[in-house]
Design a protein around this motif. Structure first.
Motif, PDB file in Angstrom:
ATOM      1  N   ARG A   1      10.747 -43.808 -54.180  1.00 43.70           N
ATOM      2  CA  ARG A   1      11.031 -42.580 -54.739  1.00 43.70           C
ATOM      3  C   ARG A   1      11.869 -42.739 -56.109  1.00 43.70           C
ATOM      4  O   ARG A   1      12.154 -41.746 -56.581  1.00 43.70           O
ATOM      5  CB  ARG A   1      11.917 -41.660 -53.668  1.00 43.70           C
ATOM      6  CG  ARG A   1      11.159 -41.483 -52.579  1.00 43.70           C
ATOM      7  CD  ARG A   1      11.617 -40.159 -51.826  1.00 43.70           C
ATOM      8  NE  ARG A   1      11.016 -40.031 -50.538  1.00 43.70           N
ATOM      9  CZ  ARG A   1       9.838 -39.221 -50.387  1.00 43.70           C
ATOM     10  NH1 ARG A   1       9.233 -38.907 -51.186  1.00 43.70           N
ATOM     11  NH2 ARG A   1       9.370 -39.052 -49.261  1.00 43.70           N
TER      12      ARG A   1
ATOM     13  N   LEU B   1      10.392 -43.709 -59.473  1.00 39.48           N
ATOM     14  CA  LEU B   1       9.164 -44.129 -60.167  1.00 39.48           C
ATOM     15  C   LEU B   1       9.355 -44.522 -61.494  1.00 39.48           C
ATOM     16  O   LEU B   1       8.414 -45.128 -61.862  1.00 39.48           O
ATOM     17  CB  LEU B   1       8.581 -42.689 -60.434  1.00 39.48           C
ATOM     18  CG  LEU B   1       7.945 -41.892 -59.000  1.00 39.48           C
ATOM     19  CD1 LEU B   1       7.319 -40.643 -59.416  1.00 39.48           C
ATOM     20  CD2 LEU B   1       7.260 -42.759 -58.274  1.00 39.48           C
TER      21      LEU B   1
ATOM     22  N   TYR C   1       3.475 -40.738 -57.973  1.00 41.41           N
ATOM     23  CA  TYR C   1       3.633 -39.294 -58.678  1.00 41.41           C
ATOM     24  C   TYR C   1       3.260 -38.126 -57.925  1.00 41.41           C
ATOM     25  O   TYR C   1       4.084 -37.073 -58.031  1.00 41.41           O
ATOM     26  CB  TYR C   1       2.849 -39.583 -60.126  1.00 41.41           C
ATOM     27  CG  TYR C   1       3.455 -40.387 -60.960  1.00 41.41           C
ATOM     28  CD1 TYR C   1       4.750 -40.278 -61.492  1.00 41.41           C
ATOM     29  CD2 TYR C   1       2.756 -41.220 -61.646  1.00 41.41           C
ATOM     30  CE1 TYR C   1       5.285 -40.938 -62.622  1.00 41.41           C
ATOM     31  CE2 TYR C   1       3.303 -42.073 -62.615  1.00 41.41           C
ATOM     32  CZ  TYR C   1       4.539 -42.019 -63.234  1.00 41.41           C
ATOM     33  OH  TYR C   1       5.050 -42.755 -63.972  1.00 41.41           O
TER      34      TYR C   1
ATOM     35  N   GLN D   1       3.402 -37.761 -54.647  1.00 44.18           N
ATOM     36  CA  GLN D   1       4.331 -37.792 -53.610  1.00 44.18           C
ATOM     37  C   GLN D   1       5.699 -37.220 -54.047  1.00 44.18           C
ATOM     38  O   GLN D   1       6.503 -36.443 -53.399  1.00 44.18           O
ATOM     39  CB  GLN D   1       4.664 -39.123 -52.900  1.00 44.18           C
ATOM     40  CG  GLN D   1       3.345 -39.428 -51.805  1.00 44.18           C
ATOM     41  CD  GLN D   1       3.670 -40.839 -51.448  1.00 44.18           C
ATOM     42  OE1 GLN D   1       4.311 -41.629 -51.802  1.00 44.18           O
ATOM     43  NE2 GLN D   1       2.712 -40.968 -50.140  1.00 44.18           N
ATOM     44  N   GLU D   2       5.838 -37.514 -55.289  1.00 45.64           N
ATOM     45  CA  GLU D   2       7.197 -37.034 -55.876  1.00 45.64           C
ATOM     46  C   GLU D   2       7.229 -35.735 -56.772  1.00 45.64           C
ATOM     47  O   GLU D   2       8.268 -35.300 -57.361  1.00 45.64           O
ATOM     48  CB  GLU D   2       7.955 -38.331 -56.665  1.00 45.64           C
ATOM     49  CG  GLU D   2       8.502 -39.302 -55.972  1.00 45.64           C
ATOM     50  CD  GLU D   2       9.449 -38.750 -54.987  1.00 45.64           C
ATOM     51  OE1 GLU D   2      10.597 -38.099 -55.373  1.00 45.64           O
ATOM     52  OE2 GLU D   2       9.324 -39.235 -53.746  1.00 45.64           O
ATOM     53  N   GLU D   3       6.014 -35.184 -56.674  1.00 46.47           N
ATOM     54  CA  GLU D   3       5.670 -33.899 -57.174  1.00 46.47           C
ATOM     55  C   GLU D   3       5.965 -33.971 -58.624  1.00 46.47           C
ATOM     56  O   GLU D   3       6.371 -33.033 -59.305  1.00 46.47           O
ATOM     57  CB  GLU D   3       6.546 -32.770 -56.564  1.00 46.47           C
ATOM     58  CG  GLU D   3       6.116 -32.370 -55.129  1.00 46.47           C
ATOM     59  CD  GLU D   3       6.948 -31.500 -54.474  1.00 46.47           C
ATOM     60  OE1 GLU D   3       7.694 -30.897 -55.057  1.00 46.47           O
ATOM     61  OE2 GLU D   3       6.668 -31.138 -53.363  1.00 46.47           O
ATOM     62  N   GLU D   4       5.448 -34.934 -59.340  1.00 48.33           N
ATOM     63  CA  GLU D   4       5.224 -35.244 -60.600  1.00 48.33           C
ATOM     64  C   GLU D   4       3.959 -35.108 -61.114  1.00 48.33           C
ATOM     65  O   GLU D   4       3.075 -36.018 -61.308  1.00 48.33           O
ATOM     66  CB  GLU D   4       5.863 -36.787 -61.168  1.00 48.33           C
ATOM     67  CG  GLU D   4       7.472 -36.884 -60.585  1.00 48.33           C
ATOM     68  CD  GLU D   4       8.242 -36.404 -61.435  1.00 48.33           C
ATOM     69  OE1 GLU D   4       7.932 -35.834 -62.886  1.00 48.33           O
ATOM     70  OE2 GLU D   4       9.403 -36.119 -61.147  1.00 48.33           O
TER      71      GLU D   4
END
Length: 141
Positions: free
Chosen positions: A69, A71, A96, A98-101
């Motif tokens: 987590r 990135l 990205y 998964q981390e809502e980026e």
């Protein structure tokens, strides 16, 4: 099995005596180290053994760092890779997403296409998930 039991030493012993190592075995070993918090040790082993140009290991490192987590590290690893394949691109895109980026996921997806990499089912599912996350369903059409 050793990863699930968090038995780093036992996993390392088995890995060290293996005559042939492939993407699956390297990923498993990297996973054991990552699960036990030894991210830097894993990466330093790759550098010490001169595997920095090994596509399989670079992909595994990008994937491992993306799962932490943080990135910045997988992106740095990805950008330093001399060779990339579909797995390389998917690992960074999935990280990205998964981390809502989503913005970065879309940028990487477009870069992947510009480099002539045809998105497979995993890449398409990931980018559709990013569209859903961003509430931009029309971007996924």
């Amino acid at each position: 099995m050793y990863r699930k039991c968090e038995m780093l030493d036992a996993a390392k012993q088995v890995f060290d005596v293996m005559s042939e190592k492939n993407m699956v075995t390297w990923n498993a070993m990297l996973g054991v180290y990552a699960q036990n918090g030894y991210f830097n040790h894993v990466h330093s082993v790759v550098i010490k053994r001169s595997f920095t140009n090994n596509l399989f290991l670079n992909n595994a490192l990008v994937d491992m760092y993306a799962k932490t987590r943080a990135l910045k590290e997988p992106r740095k690893q990805f950008e330093h890779m001399k060779t990339r394949d579909n797995i390389s691109w998917i690992a960074i895109i999935v990280g990205y997403v998964q981390e809502e980026e989503e913005t970065d996921a879309f940028k990487m997806f477009n870069r992947m296409r510009l480099h002539g990499i045809v998105p497979n089912e995993v890449a398409l599912a990931s980018i559709l998930s990013a569209c859903e996350n961003a509430k931009l369903l029309e971007a996924g059409l």
